[in-house]
Write a protein that holds these residues in place. Structure first.
Motif, PDB file in Angstrom:
ATOM      1  N   TYR A  89      52.919   1.594 -11.769  1.00 35.66           N
ATOM      2  CA  TYR A  89      52.220   0.799 -12.772  1.00 35.66           C
ATOM      3  C   TYR A  89      52.843  -0.592 -12.828  1.00 35.66           C
ATOM      4  N   ALA A  90      52.004  -1.607 -12.977  1.00 37.39           N
ATOM      5  CA  ALA A  90      52.490  -2.992 -12.992  1.00 37.39           C
ATOM      6  C   ALA A  90      52.826  -3.451 -14.405  1.00 37.39           C
ATOM      7  N   ASP A  91      53.272  -2.532 -15.256  1.00 31.79           N
ATOM      8  CA  ASP A  91      53.658  -2.895 -16.608  1.00 31.79           C
ATOM      9  C   ASP A  91      54.611  -1.835 -17.153  1.00 31.79           C
ATOM     10  N   MET A  92      55.076  -2.041 -18.378  1.00 30.84           N
ATOM     11  CA  MET A  92      56.069  -1.149 -18.953  1.00 30.84           C
ATOM     12  C   MET A  92      55.466  -0.041 -19.801  1.00 30.84           C
ATOM     13  N   ASP A  93      54.160  -0.134 -20.132  1.00 31.43           N
ATOM     14  CA  ASP A  93      53.556   0.920 -20.940  1.00 31.43           C
ATOM     15  C   ASP A  93      52.644   1.832 -20.119  1.00 31.43           C
ATOM     16  N   MET A  94      52.744   1.727 -18.796  1.00 28.74           N
ATOM     17  CA  MET A  94      52.053   2.641 -17.876  1.00 28.74           C
ATOM     18  C   MET A  94      50.537   2.630 -18.078  1.00 28.74           C
ATOM     19  N   SER A  95      49.960   1.424 -18.172  1.00 31.70           N
ATOM     20  CA  SER A  95      48.512   1.315 -18.339  1.00 31.70           C
ATOM     21  C   SER A  95      47.828   0.634 -17.155  1.00 31.70           C
ATOM     22  N   LYS A  96      48.580  -0.197 -16.390  1.00 31.94           N
ATOM     23  CA  LYS A  96      47.985  -0.938 -15.279  1.00 31.94           C
ATOM     24  C   LYS A  96      48.378  -0.286 -13.952  1.00 31.94           C
ATOM     25  N   LEU A  97      47.621   0.736 -13.557  1.00 34.64           N
ATOM     26  CA  LEU A  97      47.925   1.464 -12.326  1.00 34.64           C
ATOM     27  C   LEU A  97      47.565   0.607 -11.117  1.00 34.64           C
ATOM     28  N   ILE A  98      48.513   0.458 -10.198  1.00 34.02           N
ATOM     29  CA  ILE A  98      48.235  -0.357  -9.008  1.00 34.02           C
ATOM     30  C   ILE A  98      48.415   0.425  -7.713  1.00 34.02           C
ATOM     31  N   LYS A  99      49.063   1.593  -7.757  1.00 32.05           N
ATOM     32  CA  LYS A  99      49.273   2.346  -6.524  1.00 32.05           C
ATOM     33  C   LYS A  99      49.405   3.822  -6.853  1.00 32.05           C
ATOM     34  N   GLU A 100      48.780   4.637  -6.017  1.00 35.92           N
ATOM     35  CA  GLU A 100      48.834   6.089  -6.207  1.00 35.92           C
ATOM     36  C   GLU A 100      48.692   6.765  -4.850  1.00 35.92           C
ATOM     37  N   LYS A 101      49.575   7.719  -4.568  1.00 41.44           N
ATOM     38  CA  LYS A 101      49.440   8.475  -3.335  1.00 41.44           C
ATOM     39  C   LYS A 101      50.072   9.860  -3.510  1.00 41.44           C
ATOM     40  N   GLU A 102      49.748  10.749  -2.593  1.00 44.26           N
ATOM     41  CA  GLU A 102      50.263  12.118  -2.664  1.00 44.26           C
ATOM     42  C   GLU A 102      51.779  12.122  -2.506  1.00 44.26           C
ATOM     43  N   CYS A 103      52.437  12.981  -3.283  1.00 44.80           N
ATOM     44  CA  CYS A 103      53.883  13.170  -3.163  1.00 44.80           C
ATOM     45  C   CYS A 103      54.135  14.440  -2.351  1.00 44.80           C
ATOM     46  N   LYS A 104      54.788  14.302  -1.240  1.00 46.24           N
ATOM     47  CA  LYS A 104      54.994  15.424  -0.332  1.00 46.24           C
ATOM     48  C   LYS A 104      55.941  16.473  -0.917  1.00 46.24           C
ATOM     49  N   LYS A 105      55.683  17.715  -0.571  1.00 45.99           N
ATOM     50  CA  LYS A 105      56.470  18.838  -1.095  1.00 45.99           C
ATOM     51  C   LYS A 105      57.450  19.336  -0.053  1.00 45.99           C
ATOM     52  N   LYS A 106      58.653  19.695  -0.523  1.00 48.54           N
ATOM     53  CA  LYS A 106      59.644  20.389   0.291  1.00 48.54           C
ATOM     54  C   LYS A 106      60.044  21.671  -0.435  1.00 48.54           C
TER      55      LYS A 106
END
Length: 386
Positions: free
Chosen positions: A341-358
């Motif tokens: 998020y491009a801010d401190m209150d987690m409202s402006k989402l700018i990037k999202e991708k899958e988080c790999k599992k181990k």
């Protein structure tokens, strides 16, 4: 006033029903799939469950209030309903008939700004109304310019207000319920604001921050935080920090058991709700260039299943490396993503991708590593519980 034809009216939808079944014909795709919205309604349901004045009544909700609360806004565009004037105008387009230019609009209350613009655009000549609507539609829209302004005419004559009031509530159902229960949906779902956030930029340069969220069960959750930093200022005696926790129980933050250093202590502030404050106090005063290492953990619980499913970090000091890690038993979370998020209150989402599992020691491990994270950005791992 009502929702578009074919959709279910707000008064026929309620918090408990949504949380139980999310009927596909009653709730929108957004309501059913957005995790922030789902968690917001779960949070309101918790408040309703502890309220004993409903006496069997359902608790309908206003989507606009919930969404504006989540986004900390006050925008009328999020309402589900059409105003009565809009409905009347649209019926002409839908079914055909004589044009309305030069025609008359009869309405119980004078039009709001949104409906006044439509009446002006359609060329309505006269607007007859019984009650004045509070707002700026008359002076801002209907009298703008010199030509073709609709004439506002307060209706005079016999009106069946007493008869109408037999079937019309004096206040909206949602407002009546709020008065009864003291449950304000918009306030409940508004994000906790860190009002006194002590930004560390002038005090520290973080060499590394590692956050490990260990989820064993709803009753056994801990979040470890390991920080190595270089002091940038003179005469540093303490660092003030805050934790945001949305689950049921926050027990406090403590030094990690394996940390045998006696150079600092951790003291919890007397915060009664998130964000929870704590202070790291140094035994010996720190000076510019000193290296420090702080290892803490937070004990929390979520026995009522209301936590927002994420673990994140707000960057308030120059940081070389940030590591966020989630560890949990297998097959209890899914749709795990790395979010920026491009801010401190987690409202402006700018990037999202899958988080790999181990798989490590029969546990699922998800890791989000960020080199040189941006100042005042928020980074998180987010998921859904299966």
């Amino acid at each position: 006033n009502d929702v578009p034809e074919g959709q279910v009216s707000c008064n026929l939808r309620n918090i408990t029903s949504f949380c139980m079944d999310k009927d596909e014909n009653t709730y929108s795709k957004y309501e059913k799939t957005d995790m922030q919205f789902y968690n917001s309604l779960e949070l309101i349901k918790k408040q309703i469950s502890s309220c004993d004045v409903l006496k069997g009544r359902t608790f309908p909700y206003c989507f606009k209030d919930i969404y504006n609360g989540m986004k900390e806004s006050n925008n009328q565009v999020y309402t589900r309903s059409l105003h009565a004037e809009e409905n009347a105008f649209l019926q002409i387009s839908k079914y055909g008939g004589k044009g309305v230019k030069g025609g008359n609009l009869f309405t119980t209350a004078s039009p709001c700004e949104l409906c006044a613009k439509k009446a002006y655009q359609l060329g309505i000549h006269n607007i007859y109304y019984i009650d004045p609507y509070p707002g700026i539609s008359l002076n801002h829209i209907l009298t703008f310019g010199e030509n073709n302004n609709p004439k506002m005419k307060l209706f005079q004559g016999a009106i069946g207000v007493a008869y109408i009031l037999l079937y019309k509530p004096y206040i909206a159902l949602k407002d009546e319920l709020e008065l009864m229960t003291n449950i304000n949906c918009k306030k409940i779902v508004s994000k906790p604001v860190v009002k006194t956030l002590d930004r560390d930029r002038d005090k520290l340069e973080n060499l590394s921050i590692e956050i490990i969220f260990r989820f064993e069960s709803r009753e056994k959750i801990r979040c470890e935080r390991n920080m190595e930093a270089t002091v940038k200022s003179e005469n540093l005696n303490k660092i003030e920090k805050y934790n945001i926790w949305t689950g049921s129980t926050y027990e406090g933050i403590y030094k990690l058991e394996s940390d045998e250093s006696d150079d600092y202590t951790v003291k919890n502030k007397e915060d009664v709700k998130s964000p929870y404050g704590y202070v790291i106090e140094f035994k010996n005063e720190k000076h510019k260039g000193d290296k420090i290492k702080i290892c803490t953990y937070t004990r929390v619980e979520d026995e009522e299943h209301i936590m927002n499913p994420y673990i994140g970090h707000i960057v308030t000091a120059d940081t070389n490396k940030l590591v966020i890690k989630v560890m949990c038993p297998q097959k209890i979370i899914g749709n795990v993503r790395e979010i920026v998020y491009a801010d401190m209150d987690m409202s402006k989402l700018i990037k999202e991708k899958e988080c790999k599992k181990k798989i490590v020691d029969n546990l699922e491990v998800y890791e989000f590593v960020v080199e040189k994270p941006n100042m005042f950005y928020s980074y998180s791992i987010e998921w859904k519980f299966i």
